[in-house]
Design a protein around this motif. Structure first.
Motif, PDB file in Angstrom:
ATOM      1  N   THR A  82       0.848  -1.188   0.000  1.00 45.52           N
ATOM      2  CA  THR A  82       0.000   0.000   0.000  1.00 45.52           C
ATOM      3  C   THR A  82       0.888   1.243   0.000  1.00 45.52           C
ATOM      4  OG1 THR A  82      -1.664   1.229   1.243  1.00 45.52           O
ATOM      5  CG2 THR A  82      -0.139  -0.088   2.519  1.00 45.52           C
ATOM      6  N   THR A  83       0.406   2.306  -0.633  1.00 48.37           N
ATOM      7  CA  THR A  83       1.193   3.534  -0.713  1.00 48.37           C
ATOM      8  C   THR A  83       0.823   4.530   0.380  1.00 48.37           C
ATOM      9  OG1 THR A  83      -0.387   4.706  -2.139  1.00 48.37           O
ATOM     10  CG2 THR A  83       1.239   3.279  -3.216  1.00 48.37           C
ATOM     11  N   GLY A  84      -0.363   4.400   0.954  1.00 49.99           N
ATOM     12  CA  GLY A  84      -0.815   5.365   1.947  1.00 49.99           C
ATOM     13  C   GLY A  84      -1.287   6.670   1.339  1.00 49.99           C
ATOM     14  N   ALA A  85      -1.551   6.679   0.028  1.00 49.33           N
ATOM     15  CA  ALA A  85      -1.989   7.907  -0.647  1.00 49.33           C
ATOM     16  C   ALA A  85      -3.107   7.599  -1.624  1.00 49.33           C
ATOM     17  CB  ALA A  85      -0.824   8.556  -1.392  1.00 49.33           C
ATOM     18  N   VAL A  86      -3.989   8.580  -1.820  1.00 47.91           N
ATOM     19  CA  VAL A  86      -5.022   8.483  -2.848  1.00 47.91           C
ATOM     20  C   VAL A  86      -4.905   9.704  -3.753  1.00 47.91           C
ATOM     21  CG1 VAL A  86      -6.595   7.172  -1.395  1.00 47.91           C
ATOM     22  CG2 VAL A  86      -6.764   9.645  -1.417  1.00 47.91           C
ATOM     23  N   GLY A  87      -5.294   9.538  -4.998  1.00 42.55           N
ATOM     24  CA  GLY A  87      -5.198  10.623  -5.960  1.00 42.55           C
ATOM     25  C   GLY A  87      -6.536  11.291  -6.212  1.00 42.55           C
ATOM     26  N   ALA A 114     -16.627   6.950   0.168  1.00 41.27           N
ATOM     27  CA  ALA A 114     -16.843   5.914  -0.844  1.00 41.27           C
ATOM     28  C   ALA A 114     -15.519   5.308  -1.297  1.00 41.27           C
ATOM     29  CB  ALA A 114     -17.600   6.501  -2.033  1.00 41.27           C
ATOM     30  N   LEU A 115     -14.490   6.154  -1.417  1.00 41.49           N
ATOM     31  CA  LEU A 115     -13.193   5.645  -1.868  1.00 41.49           C
ATOM     32  C   LEU A 115     -12.532   4.781  -0.796  1.00 41.49           C
ATOM     33  CD1 LEU A 115     -11.096   5.540  -4.074  1.00 41.49           C
ATOM     34  CD2 LEU A 115     -10.066   7.629  -3.143  1.00 41.49           C
ATOM     35  N   THR A 116     -12.603   5.183   0.470  1.00 44.15           N
ATOM     36  CA  THR A 116     -11.998   4.359   1.517  1.00 44.15           C
ATOM     37  C   THR A 116     -12.706   3.007   1.619  1.00 44.15           C
ATOM     38  OG1 THR A 116     -13.371   5.479   3.195  1.00 44.15           O
ATOM     39  CG2 THR A 116     -11.151   6.322   2.849  1.00 44.15           C
ATOM     40  N   ARG A 117     -14.030   3.000   1.406  1.00 46.62           N
ATOM     41  CA  ARG A 117     -14.743   1.714   1.392  1.00 46.62           C
ATOM     42  C   ARG A 117     -14.286   0.851   0.226  1.00 46.62           C
ATOM     43  NH1 ARG A 117     -19.232   5.060   2.704  1.00 46.62           N
ATOM     44  NH2 ARG A 117     -19.934   5.007   0.526  1.00 46.62           N
ATOM     45  N   ALA A 118     -14.097   1.487  -0.932  1.00 47.68           N
ATOM     46  CA  ALA A 118     -13.661   0.735  -2.111  1.00 47.68           C
ATOM     47  C   ALA A 118     -12.256   0.176  -1.913  1.00 47.68           C
ATOM     48  CB  ALA A 118     -13.709   1.638  -3.346  1.00 47.68           C
ATOM     49  N   LEU A 170     -19.253  20.410   0.872  1.00 51.39           N
ATOM     50  CA  LEU A 170     -18.588  19.690   1.963  1.00 51.39           C
ATOM     51  C   LEU A 170     -19.133  18.266   2.067  1.00 51.39           C
ATOM     52  CD1 LEU A 170     -18.381  22.448   4.727  1.00 51.39           C
ATOM     53  CD2 LEU A 170     -16.666  21.794   3.026  1.00 51.39           C
ATOM     54  N   ALA A 171     -20.448  18.126   1.964  1.00 46.71           N
ATOM     55  CA  ALA A 171     -21.041  16.789   1.982  1.00 46.71           C
ATOM     56  C   ALA A 171     -20.549  15.978   0.791  1.00 46.71           C
ATOM     57  CB  ALA A 171     -22.567  16.890   1.972  1.00 46.71           C
ATOM     58  N   LYS A 172     -20.380  16.627  -0.346  1.00 46.01           N
ATOM     59  CA  LYS A 172     -19.893  15.924  -1.540  1.00 46.01           C
ATOM     60  C   LYS A 172     -18.470  15.401  -1.319  1.00 46.01           C
ATOM     61  CE  LYS A 172     -19.041  18.279  -5.386  1.00 46.01           C
ATOM     62  NZ  LYS A 172     -19.336  19.025  -6.644  1.00 46.01           N
ATOM     63  N   GLY A 173     -17.611  16.240  -0.736  1.00 50.44           N
ATOM     64  CA  GLY A 173     -16.241  15.811  -0.479  1.00 50.44           C
ATOM     65  C   GLY A 173     -16.166  14.670   0.523  1.00 50.44           C
ATOM     66  N   GLU A 189     -10.244  16.075   5.257  1.00 54.92           N
ATOM     67  CA  GLU A 189     -10.788  15.890   6.602  1.00 54.92           C
ATOM     68  C   GLU A 189     -11.328  14.476   6.783  1.00 54.92           C
ATOM     69  OE1 GLU A 189     -13.313  18.762   9.450  1.00 54.92           O
ATOM     70  OE2 GLU A 189     -14.392  18.152   7.645  1.00 54.92           O
ATOM     71  N   GLU A 190     -12.009  13.967   5.776  1.00 55.33           N
ATOM     72  CA  GLU A 190     -12.561  12.606   5.856  1.00 55.33           C
ATOM     73  C   GLU A 190     -11.453  11.559   5.885  1.00 55.33           C
ATOM     74  OE1 GLU A 190     -15.511   9.736   6.121  1.00 55.33           O
ATOM     75  OE2 GLU A 190     -15.827  11.912   6.113  1.00 55.33           O
ATOM     76  N   LEU A 191     -10.343  11.837   5.190  1.00 55.89           N
ATOM     77  CA  LEU A 191      -9.253  10.869   5.106  1.00 55.89           C
ATOM     78  C   LEU A 191      -8.354  10.873   6.337  1.00 55.89           C
ATOM     79  CD1 LEU A 191      -8.033  11.296   1.411  1.00 55.89           C
ATOM     80  CD2 LEU A 191      -9.433   9.445   2.342  1.00 55.89           C
ATOM     81  N   THR A 192      -8.368  11.953   7.125  1.00 60.85           N
ATOM     82  CA  THR A 192      -7.432  12.088   8.242  1.00 60.85           C
ATOM     83  C   THR A 192      -7.428  10.880   9.175  1.00 60.85           C
ATOM     84  OG1 THR A 192      -7.500  14.505   8.181  1.00 60.85           O
ATOM     85  CG2 THR A 192      -6.814  13.480  10.247  1.00 60.85           C
ATOM     86  N   PRO A 193      -8.581  10.384   9.628  1.00 63.80           N
ATOM     87  CA  PRO A 193      -8.548   9.230  10.545  1.00 63.80           C
ATOM     88  C   PRO A 193      -7.998   7.960   9.906  1.00 63.80           C
ATOM     89  CG  PRO A 193     -10.690  10.324  10.609  1.00 63.80           C
ATOM     90  CD  PRO A 193      -9.963  10.865   9.427  1.00 63.80           C
ATOM     91  N   THR A 194      -7.999   7.873   8.573  1.00 59.28           N
ATOM     92  CA  THR A 194      -7.539   6.665   7.894  1.00 59.28           C
ATOM     93  C   THR A 194      -6.031   6.641   7.711  1.00 59.28           C
ATOM     94  OG1 THR A 194      -7.640   7.537   5.620  1.00 59.28           O
ATOM     95  CG2 THR A 194      -9.704   6.714   6.596  1.00 59.28           C
TER      96      THR A 194
END
Length: 367
Positions: free
Chosen positions: A62-67, A331-335, A322-325, A92-97
């Motif tokens: 894993t790279t630990g990054a998303v594009g 959705a991406l973290t679930r995928a 903000l809700a969209k982001g 903000e959504e990605l921070t805990p991951t």
């Protein structure tokens, strides 16, 4: 020459194995707190910051990054308030991951193709041309992908805004006020110059097409054929040019293909693809000596902070960026989680509402 500090260097100094030192950084639960603190103190003393990220990524798979793939330049990502709010919500959504964010452009530089060559665990495709080679590269890599403001595709999670309903409400608002001569200012034309267009030429971009369709849903039943101006970008300065094309039609320039000025009465109202374009239209109107809304009404889209700052405050269509982001990043973290565990992903298509916000930039047309 300064000697290179490695895991083995630290292991020799502490008197433990190389694997024990590695565990201190990557699997701290395998060591006692006292031993781990001792190893980290020696590493700090020797100037060692941790295992090489590339080697760690290779070992963990894993790279630990998303594009985030953007069609527009990175400049727009940092100067457009809607784009920056969207990216901020993703971060903000990605921070805990623990996942980081990498911005990718659809353009190439020499032999480097970001969508093909940049290491990432997954990607968000944000308002890009679906026929872009960059989008194709991401899909060919078979990494988790989520579409945002794109044409929904089977098997790919997607997050969209109900642009058509929001645009229809904006146009109906102007029709109900009594306007019958309308202009539309949108983006997406290829090249450096804006031009007068027709519905059939509105082919660039899912969001642009949805908003055009929504505006026409309200205008066509009222017998209104709007004058449409398409611009190369969505910046305020482009909106200014589009405003002048509609409100003070230029003399035809034979050197610019398709730059024929509009005919018929000057529009008494202008619908804009975004608040940024609308701000340019308002400035153009005022520079031409026209009052907003007494002489010309202007409607934006997005309800960015700019809309409330304008004078007069801008009537617009609100999307919850903000809700969209947050929804896109979730959705991406679930995928990505499904991809790592080789379990079926949820290719859900989420559609967020868009609602009309009436402010002081719209009024009945002049008598």
């Amino acid at each position: 020459m300064v000697a290179r500090v490695t895991l083995q260097t630290i292991a020799d100094k502490v008197g433990v194995s190389r694997m024990t030192v590695s565990n201190a950084f990557s699997r701290p639960d395998q060591l006692s707190p006292t031993l781990r603190d001792k190893i980290l103190a020696v590493a700090d003393e020797l100037g060692y910051v941790g295992p090489d990220p590339a080697a760690r990524a290779l070992a963990k798979g894993t790279t630990g990054a998303v594009g985030v793939l953007l069609t527009e330049s990175l400049r727009d990502a940092f100067t457009d308030e809607i784009a920056t709010a969207f990216l901020g919500a993703i971060a903000e959504e990605l921070t805990p991951t623990g996942l980081g964010l990498t911005l990718l452009t659809a353009t190439t530089s020499g032999d480097l193709i970001p969508a093909r060559d940049v290491a990432m665990d997954g990607a968000l495709v944000y308002s890009c041309d679906p026929e872009s080679t960059a989008v194709d590269w991401l899909l060919r890599r078979k990494i988790p992908v989520v579409f945002v403001d794109q044409v929904p595709a089977d098997g790919i999670p997607a997050v969209n805004v109900d642009d058509r309903t929001g645009a229809r409400a904006a146009a109906q608002h102007l029709v109900d006020l009594g306007h019958r001569h309308l202009g539309i200012v949108t983006s997406g034309v290829r090249g450096d110059h804006g031009r007068i267009a027709d519905e059939e030429s509105m082919i660039d971009g899912y969001v642009a097409n949805q908003r055009i369709a929504g505006w026409l849903d309200a205008l066509r039943p009222a017998g209104i054929e709007p004058t449409i101006v398409r611009l190369p970008h969505g910046r305020p300065e482009n909106g200014y040019d589009g405003g002048r094309m509609l409100l003070a039609p230029p003399v035809p320039d034979p050197s610019q293909d398709g730059a024929t000025p509009p005919t018929g009465p000057r529009p008494t109202a202008v619908l804009c693809f975004s608040d940024a374009l609308a701000s340019g239209v308002v400035q153009a109107a005022q520079d031409l000596g026209l009052r907003v809304p007494e002489d010309v009404s202007v409607v934006g889209f997005d309800d960015s902070p700019l809309a409330a700052r304008l004078r007069p405050p801008l009537t617009t269509v609100r999307q919850d960026v903000l809700a969209k982001g947050h929804a896109a990043a979730a959705a991406l973290t679930r995928a990505i989680a499904s991809f790592r565990t080789d379990t079926p992903a949820d290719p859900a298509h989420l559609r967020l509402p868009a609602t009309l916000v009436v402010r002081a930039s719209t009024a009945p047309p002049p008598a």
